[in-house]
Design a protein around this motif. Structure first.
Motif, PDB file in Angstrom:
ATOM      1  N   THR A   1       0.847  -1.206   0.000  1.00  0.00           N
ATOM      2  CA  THR A   1       0.000   0.000   0.000  1.00  0.00           C
ATOM      3  C   THR A   1       0.873   1.242   0.000  1.00  0.00           C
ATOM      4  OG1 THR A   1      -0.069   0.112   2.420  1.00  0.00           O
ATOM      5  CG2 THR A   1      -1.873  -1.081   1.332  1.00  0.00           C
ATOM      6  N   GLU A   2       0.220   2.320  -0.371  1.00  0.00           N
ATOM      7  CA  GLU A   2       0.919   3.606  -0.374  1.00  0.00           C
ATOM      8  C   GLU A   2      -0.116   4.679  -0.081  1.00  0.00           C
ATOM      9  OE1 GLU A   2       2.732   4.526  -4.165  1.00  0.00           O
ATOM     10  OE2 GLU A   2       2.792   6.672  -3.696  1.00  0.00           O
TER      11      GLU A   2
ATOM     12  N   VAL B   1       7.420  -0.720  12.713  1.00  0.00           N
ATOM     13  CA  VAL B   1       6.632  -1.966  12.729  1.00  0.00           C
ATOM     14  C   VAL B   1       5.180  -1.572  12.462  1.00  0.00           C
ATOM     15  CG1 VAL B   1       5.822  -3.899  14.129  1.00  0.00           C
ATOM     16  CG2 VAL B   1       8.181  -3.089  14.351  1.00  0.00           C
ATOM     17  N   PRO B   2       4.564  -2.151  11.455  1.00  0.00           N
ATOM     18  CA  PRO B   2       3.166  -1.766  11.173  1.00  0.00           C
ATOM     19  C   PRO B   2       2.209  -2.384  12.197  1.00  0.00           C
ATOM     20  CG  PRO B   2       3.835  -3.534   9.723  1.00  0.00           C
ATOM     21  CD  PRO B   2       5.039  -3.182  10.531  1.00  0.00           C
ATOM     22  N   SER B   3       1.087  -1.763  12.380  1.00  0.00           N
ATOM     23  CA  SER B   3       0.060  -2.364  13.238  1.00  0.00           C
ATOM     24  C   SER B   3      -0.637  -3.478  12.464  1.00  0.00           C
ATOM     25  CB  SER B   3      -0.968  -1.313  13.655  1.00  0.00           C
ATOM     26  OG  SER B   3      -1.714  -0.922  12.526  1.00  0.00           O
ATOM     27  N   VAL B   4      -1.275  -4.367  13.205  1.00  0.00           N
ATOM     28  CA  VAL B   4      -2.028  -5.436  12.534  1.00  0.00           C
ATOM     29  C   VAL B   4      -3.105  -4.827  11.646  1.00  0.00           C
ATOM     30  CG1 VAL B   4      -3.536  -7.427  12.905  1.00  0.00           C
ATOM     31  CG2 VAL B   4      -1.587  -7.062  14.395  1.00  0.00           C
ATOM     32  N   ALA B   5      -3.663  -3.714  12.117  1.00  0.00           N
ATOM     33  CA  ALA B   5      -4.721  -3.061  11.344  1.00  0.00           C
ATOM     34  C   ALA B   5      -4.184  -2.581  10.001  1.00  0.00           C
ATOM     35  CB  ALA B   5      -5.288  -1.891  12.135  1.00  0.00           C
ATOM     36  N   ASP B   6      -2.937  -2.063  10.006  1.00  0.00           N
ATOM     37  CA  ASP B   6      -2.353  -1.611   8.738  1.00  0.00           C
ATOM     38  C   ASP B   6      -2.167  -2.784   7.773  1.00  0.00           C
ATOM     39  OD1 ASP B   6      -2.154   1.031   9.519  1.00  0.00           O
ATOM     40  OD2 ASP B   6      -0.187   0.741  10.467  1.00  0.00           O
ATOM     41  N   VAL B   7      -1.664  -3.882   8.297  1.00  0.00           N
ATOM     42  CA  VAL B   7      -1.456  -5.068   7.450  1.00  0.00           C
ATOM     43  C   VAL B   7      -2.798  -5.591   6.947  1.00  0.00           C
ATOM     44  CG1 VAL B   7      -0.548  -7.422   7.370  1.00  0.00           C
ATOM     45  CG2 VAL B   7       0.642  -5.669   8.705  1.00  0.00           C
ATOM     46  N   PHE B   8      -3.751  -5.591   7.872  1.00  0.00           N
ATOM     47  CA  PHE B   8      -5.095  -6.072   7.527  1.00  0.00           C
ATOM     48  C   PHE B   8      -5.684  -5.240   6.375  1.00  0.00           C
ATOM     49  CE2 PHE B   8      -9.736  -5.617   8.402  1.00  0.00           C
ATOM     50  CZ  PHE B   8     -10.107  -6.916   8.143  1.00  0.00           C
TER      51      PHE B   8
END
Lengths: 284, 321
Positions: free
Chosen positions: A241-242, A269-276
Motif C-alpha cells: 500500500t501507499e 513496525v506496522p500495526s495489525v490493522a495496517d497489514v489487515f
C-alpha cells in the motif's frame, strides 16, 4: 503433538452463497489467536462450525473431538461467547446460574457470583431487562467461572462502549489465560486485540488470506515513511500500500531487508490493522 | 439425571406462568359453574322448579312384581335424579374442558418450544453447553406431554373432589327423607379411570406431540399455523377424498369418553362403549391390549422416526425468517 484445533478443507454454503471455501488451519494449544476479517468474511460461520452450531463439509477436530457428533463432550472443555445476545431473555440471572450449575460439571457457582458481585448485575433481574453491556458481562462471568481448555469469543465486544471492551479483554487475560489454555477471538476491530494476540488469521470471502504468528507478522511486514523524492525508488520494491501523510509517503512492504530500506526513510513496525487493510485492499 | 432434571426445570420455569394462568382460569370456571348449579339445585329442592317426575304416581320396577313408590318418594326421587343428572353433567363438561385445554396447551407449547429458541438466538447458548441435542429435544417432549398431562390429571382429581365437596347435602337429605339411599360415588375408581385414561392418551398423542416439535424445529415462520394447518388439511383430505373421518377421530374420539365415563360413575350406569362404571377404561378392548396393539407399535414407530428427524434438524439449527 496433535493440534488443539485441526481444520481441514472446511466449506459451508448458504444457498448460492459460499460462506467458507475449503478452509484449512492448525492451531496449537496455549495460543491467543485473532480471527480477523470484515463483516461477512465468514468468521462467525467458521466459529459456529467449530462449536457444532452448523453443518459443514470437511473435517474439524477440536481437542481430538468432532464438533457435530461429539458436541456435548467438546462443550465440556470449551467456553463460547457469541456475537449476539444469546442468553435466554426470559430467564432471571439466578436461573441462568441454576441452569449452568445443573448442566455443566465444571461450572463454579461461587466464582461466578463473586465476579457478578463486582458488577451492577442483580441476580433477581431478568436477562431481557439487562443492558447489552451487562448481558456480555454476565455471559463472560459464566464462561470465566467454567473450567475449560479453549475459549471462543465471537465478536464479544460488538456494540459495547470502550470501558466494557477494555474490561472484557483485561478479564479474559487476567482471569482465564494461564499459558495452557487457548483463546480464539473473532473481531473486525483488530486494533483492540492486537496487543494480546500471539497469532492472527485474516479471513475474507470465506478464505484464509493470512495465518501467522504476531512475531512473524512483525518480521515480514515493514512500514516505511519516505520523503516524496524517494517514493519512486520505494515503488520499485512493490509496496502493498501507499498513502500520503503530512506531505510524506507511507508504504507497507512485505519481505524486504529492513537495513536495506532504512536509507529510503523511517522504518516502523506496522500495526495489525495496517497489514489487515493492506491485504484486504490488495485483494479487492 | 441431574442434567435432565435441570432441563425439565428450565421448561417449567419458562412456561409456568401459562400453566398457572390456565389452571386459575379453570378453577374460576369450576366455581362459577358450581354456583349456577347450586342455585338451580336449591330452587329445585324448594319446589320452585317443576319436574315432570312429579306428575307420575309410580312405576313398575321389574317383572318380579309391582313395586310402588309413594307420591312423596316419587317426587323426591325425581328431584334427586334431576340434581344428580345436573351434577354429573357438570363433571362431564369440566372433564371435556380439561381435555380441550390440554390439547391446546400441548399444541401451543410444542410448536413454540424450539421455535422460540431459534428466534431469540438462545439455541446458541444451550448448544454451547455439554448437553446432547437428544436430551434437549426429549426434555421438551417430556415436559409437553407428561407435564401437561400431569397438570390435566391433577385438575381432573381436583374437579372430582370439588364436585364431591360441593354436592348439595340437601340431595342426600331429600333422598333420606323419602327412605331412599343416595348413590355412593366411588371417587377412587373415578380417579383410577382418569389416570388410566391419561396414560392411554399419552401413548396415543405422542406422534402428534413429536410432529408439533418437528414443526417448531424446521419452520421459518408461523409455527402455530403450520402445526395446525397440516392435520386440518390432512383431515379434510381424508374426509372428502377418502370419505373417512379417521384423522378427526384419532384426535377427538376419547376426549368425550372420559366425560361420559365420569357421568356414568355418578349415575351408577354404564357409559359409552367399552366404558363400565367402576372398572378400568376399556376403550380399545383393554388398556393393556391397546398398549400391546399394532396401533401402539405404529404410533411409537412414527413418533420415533419423527423424533430422529427433529433431532437432526435441531442440530442443523435452521434459521427463522
Amino acid at each position: 503433538m496433535e493440534p488443539l484445533i485441526d481444520i481441514q478443507n472446511v466449506s459451508k454454503s448458504f444457498g448460492a452463497t459460499k460462506a467458507l471455501k475449503s478452509v484449512s488451519l492448525d492451531i496449537e494449544a496455549g495460543r491467543i489467536v485473532g480471527l480477523v476479517g470484515p463483516n461477512g468474511a465468514g468468521k462467525t460461520t467458521l466459529l459456529r462450525a467449530l462449536t457444532g452450531g452448523i453443518n459443514y463439509q470437511g473435517n474439524i477436530r477440536i481437542l481430538g473431538l468432532e464438533p457435530r457428533t461429539q458436541r456435548r463432550k467438546l462443550m465440556a472443555s470449551t467456553g463460547v461467547i457469541h456475537d449476539v445476545a444469546v442468553l435466554p431473555p426470559w430467564m432471571k440471572v439466578k436461573q441462568v446460574l441454576d441452569y449452568m450449575e445443573g448442566v455443566h460439571p465444571q461450572f463454579d457457582r461461587p466464582s461466578c457470583e463473586g465476579f457478578l458481585a463486582t458488577t451492577a448485575i442483580e441476580q433477581g433481574k431478568k436477562i431481557k431487562h439487562l443492558s447489552k453491556g451487562m448481558k456480555t458481562q454476565l455471559h463472560l462471568a459464566l464462561v470465566m467461572a467454567t473450567e475449560t481448555r479453549l475459549l471462543i469469543l465471537d465478536e464479544p465486544t460488538h456494540g459495547l462502549d470502550i470501558l466494557f471492551r477494555k474490561r472484557l479483554y483485561t478479564t479474559v487475560l487476567d482471569d482465564y489465560f494461564d499459558g495452557d489454555k487457548s483463546i480464539l477471538i473473532s473481531t473486525h476491530q483488530v486494533e483492540e486485540v492486537e496487543h494480546i494476540l500471539s497469532d492472527v488469521i485474516f479471513i475474507r470471502d470465506g478464505s484464509v488470506l493470512l495465518y501467522t504468528t504476531m512475531d512473524d507478522l512483525r518480521e515480514k511486514f515493514v512500514q516505511l515513511i519516505s520523503p516524496a523524492e524517494k517514493a519512486e525508488e520505494v515503488r520499485q520494491l512493490g509496496p502493498l500500500t501507499e498513502h500520503e501523510l503530512f506531505g510524506r509517503k507511507v508504504f507497507l512492504l512485505k519481505d524486504v531487508d529492513r537495513q536495506a530500506v532504512e536509507r529510503l526513510g523511517k522504518v516502523q513496525v506496522p500495526s495489525v490493522a495496517d497489514v489487515f487493510v493492506a491485504l484486504m485492499g490488495g485483494e479487492g | 439425571m441431574k442434567t435432565y432434571l435441570t432441563l425439565l426445570v428450565r421448561e417449567w420455569r419458562e412456561w409456568r406462568t401459562v400453566m398457572i394462568i390456565v389452571g386459575s382460569l379453570y378453577l374460576v370456571g369450576m366455581v362459577g359453574w358450581s354456583v349456577v348449579l347450586h342455585k338451580g339445585s336449591n330452587a329445585l329442592i324448594r319446589g320452585e322448579i317443576h319436574t315432570e317426575w312429579e306428575d307420575f304416581r309410580g312405576f313398575d320396577d321389574d317383572d318380579d312384581g309391582p313395586e310402588w313408590l309413594t307420591p312423596r318418594q316419587m317426587a323426591a326421587a325425581g328431584r334427586a335424579h334431576v340434581l344428580l343428572f345436573g351434577w354429573s353433567h357438570m363433571l362431564r363438561v369440566g372433564a371435556a374442558f380439561i381435555n380441550v385445554v390440554l390439547l391446546v396447551l400441548i399444541l401451543f407449547y410444542l410448536v413454540d418450544a424450539v421455535y422460540k429458541e431459534r428466534s431469540d438466538g438462545s439455541t446458541f447458548f444451550y448448544r454451547g453447553l455439554p448437553v446432547s441435542d437428544m436430551s434437549i429435544i426429549s426434555s421438551k417432549l417430556v415436559a409437553g406431554m407428561v407435564g401437561f398431562l400431569g397438570i390435566s390429571f391433577i385438575l381432573g382429581v381436583l374437579w372430582i373432589y370439588f364436585a364431591q365437596i360441593t354436592f348439595p347435602g340437601s340431595i342426600r337429605d331429600l333422598l333420606a327423607g323419602a327412605d331412599l339411599s343416595p348413590y355412593q360415588v366411588a371417587s377412587l375408581d373415578l380417579i383410577k379411570d382418569w389416570l388410566v385414561f391419561h396414560c392411554l392418551q399419552l401413548v396415543w398423542l405422542v406422534p402428534f406431540g413429536v410432529y408439533f416439535l418437528f414443526v417448531s424445529t424446521v419452520t421459518r415462520s408461523r409455527p402455530l399455523l403450520v402445526g395446525m394447518g397440516v392435520p386440518i388439511l390432512l383431515g379434510l383430505f381424508w374426509r372428502f377424498l377418502i370419505g373417512d373421518d379417521a384423522v378427526w377421530e384419532l384426535l377427538t374420539t376419547n376426549f368425550g369418553a372420559i366425560g361420559s365415563a365420569i357421568q356414568a360413575e355418578w349415575l351408577g350406569a354404564h357409559g359409552p362403549e367399552g366404558v363400565i362404571a367402576g372398572e378400568p377404561i376399556q376403550l380399545f378392548g383393554s388398556f393393556v391390549g391397546y398398549l400391546l396393539s399394532l396401533r401402539t407399535v405404529i404410533s411409537l414407530l412414527v413418533a420415533g422416526g419423527l423424533f430422529g428427524i427433529t433431532v437432526y434438524a435441531y442440530r442443523r439449527n435452521l434459521p427463522v425468517s
